[in-house]
Design an enzyme around this catalytic site. Structure first.
Site, PDB file in Angstrom:
ATOM      1  CD  GLU A 227      -2.964  -1.368   2.154  1.00 58.99           C
ATOM      2  OE1 GLU A 227      -2.867  -0.611   3.143  1.00 58.99           O
ATOM      3  OE2 GLU A 227      -3.814  -2.269   2.074  1.00 58.99           O
ATOM      4  CD  GLU A 344      -4.192  -6.443   2.783  1.00 58.02           C
ATOM      5  OE1 GLU A 344      -2.956  -6.543   2.672  1.00 58.02           O
ATOM      6  OE2 GLU A 344      -4.740  -5.650   3.578  1.00 58.02           O
TER       7      GLU A 344
END
Length: 562
Positions: A227, A344
């Protein structure tokens, strides 16, 4: 078998005459064959309005001419995270001992749960992966410690090589395919505005990689960072720099695995999709990345009290299609051969919400995500998490499977690689997906009923040619209509159905029923058999309110499934 060449008026007359015999139905001026398996060819889509009452009829339209996507045979993936027990959200600490560093790898339920997928992809990573140091005997191996002044609320932590050995023993015992998320912040300086500058220092990663090769541990892929793309979560890295670092990772994999074939995949960036960032990244890594991963938490924070309303809203579910579509277009417009994964996805961030993201209702969202991702040629979908938080497939304390575990296992066993274009007409509350069947002939249909009161009787219609068990070929071209044999000729043919419902009809229940029977472990911790019910193929598929149905239809052959 008779062939009819008819005008529109004649077609309408035939439909009217044959409707009582169960052959044909007229929908918006077109004749739809409703007969064998309730299969038929359709010349145009039907838009039956939803009627008042407890039951509505509808049509599933499937284009069997060609596949619109192709998933990996091991499409289902789940994550293991780094969060310590002290990780808390909104006053709730839901991670227990589910971390990579403290999970009980000898738990019988855990072993059985992973083995059942044969194989399950497991992605090792999460927020704290960019703070993990891999033991190399050059510095002390100190565990994570909670600190509010630190990025992500914890100090740096260390992966002991002894624990890495234990993890790999577990992976070998269960047959898991492992993707390891590397720390992508080593060597960088983090500025006050959240940007991380400087080149990735791969020294520690190379040490772990060489240790892994030396031990003979199998790795499916190495992923860089978590991220950090686009605006990032807490920290961000520019697309240009990330591309350079990903090239460095690929070069490292090629060097360390020089004598091994096939080599582990090079995977990046493991972050939220940002069109501009991803386009620049793809342009500069076209030959250096095998898989492009993105994350999905489209329901918002776990503290949101309206999560169930969002899950049951078809228009809300549809919104994520834009992300899949834009990523697919980005890949197609680039020169890369990389494929797309969801690396994810937990639906609701900050560990999910108890009795929502670990309850029956979440299978509506989860299976819809799997179906939607597949239609956009996503190859693998990694669920956050296998265990840990309030969105684990397994309970973090007892290891008992939550409803989504069984949903994932049924998908894994029934949904084949080739994805078919599918739509539903009759009510907006039905979500419909179809694939060629896995490890068998025919197709598997997934129907999700988001309505709390309406039962749907679904008939199936095919566009294009298909074959049936008797080797008769059914097709339509313009106004050439071929009638199918009557019900008396197909009464012996059957399909298999798997009906999923919540215990006592409670959407917040953590107990799932399969064909009316509770899915539960035996005294040895074994995963229960997932047994179908057989249904006469001439009957429509009944989808009860707030239920999910997998229907495996073995006796139809489509060009897309050859």
């Amino acid at each position: 078998m008779k062939r009819w060449i008819v005008t529109d008026l004649e077609l309408a007359y035939i439909c009217k005459k044959k409707q009582k015999m169960g052959f044909l139905v007229l929908v918006k001026g077109f004749c739809i064959l409703v007969c064998f398996f309730t299969f038929c060819f359709v010349s145009a889509n039907s838009q039956n309005g939803e009627r008042n009452g407890a039951t509505v009829e509808g049509f599933v339209f499937i284009d069997g001419n060609s596949a619109i996507g192709r998933i990996d045979s091991d499409f289902i993936c789940a994550t293991l995270d780094w969060w310590p027990p002290e990780k808390c959200d909104y006053g709730t600490c839901s991670w227990d001992h589910a971390s990579l560093l403290n999970l009980d790898l000898n738990n019988k339920i855990l072993l059985s749960a992973v083995k059942a997928f044969s194989p399950l992809k497991i992605r090792l990573g999460g927020t704290l992966q960019d703070k993990v140091i891999y033991e190399d005997h050059k510095q002390p191996c100190i565990p994570f410690s909670k600190s509010t002044s630190e990025l992500f609320g914890f100090t740096k932590g260390c992966l002991p090589l002894s624990r890495w050995d234990e993890l790999n023993t577990f992976f070998k015992r269960t047959g898991a395919l492992v993707i390891f998320g590397l720390n992508a912040l080593t060597g960088r300086t983090i500025r006050s505005d959240g940007s991380a500058v400087g080149t990735w220092d791969s020294t520690n990663a190379e040490s772990l990689m060489r240790y892994t090769v030396g031990k003979g541990y199998s790795m499916y892929g190495w992923e860089l960072g978590n991220e950090l793309s686009g605006n990032g979560v807490g920290v961000r890295v520019s697309a240009d720099q990330y591309a350079s670092d990903t090239i460095a990772l690929q070069n490292l994999v090629q060097k360390v695995y020089s004598n091994q074939q096939p080599k582990p995949l090079t995977i990046a960036p493991g972050g939220f999709f940002d069109v501009k960032w991803f386009k620049e990244f793809m342009a500069k890594t076209s030959k250096s990345v095998d898989v492009v991963t993105h994350h999905i938490y489209n329901l918002g924070p776990g503290v949101d009290e309206h999560l169930v309303d969002k899950i049951l809203d078809p228009s809300n579910l549809d919104r994520e299609a834009n992300t899949f579509s834009e990523l697919q277009s980005t890949l197609r417009s680039s020169t890369t051969s990389a494929t797309a994964w969801v690396g994810e996805s937990g639906g609701a961030y900050n560990s999910g919400r108890n009795l929502v993201t670990n309850a029956f209702v979440f299978s509506f969202w989860y299976l819809d995500q799997l179906g939607m991702a597949s239609t956009f040629d996503t190859k693998t979908y990694c669920r956050q998490s296998l265990i840990g938080g309030n969105y684990g497939l397994l309970n973090a304390t007892t290891f008992v499977p939550n409803p989504d575990y069984y949903s994932a296992l049924l998908w894994n066993r029934l949904m084949g690689r080739n994805v078919l274009s599918t739509s539903f007409s009759g009510t907006k509350k039905i979500r419909a997906y179809a694939h060629c069947a896995k490890n068998s002939q025919g197709i598997t249909l997934l129907l999700i009923n988001l309505d709390n009161a309406t039962t749907v009787q679904a008939k199936v219609a095919f566009h294009g040619s298909f074959t049936v068990q008797q080797k008769r070929k059914i097709h339509s071209n313009g106004k050439n209509i071929i009638l199918l044999p009557g019900e008396n000729e197909i009464g012996e043919m059957e399909r298999e159905e798997y009906h999923l419902t919540a215990k006592d009809g409670d959407l917040h229940s953590q107990i799932m029923l399969l064909n009316g029977k509770i899915l539960g472990l035996n005294s040895y911790g074994d995963i229960p058999p997932l047994e179908a019910v057989t249904v006469n193929s001439s009957d429509p598929i009944t989808v009860a309110p707030f239920s999910i149905v997998f229907a495996q239809i073995p006796d139809v052959g489509l060009p897309a499934c050859k």
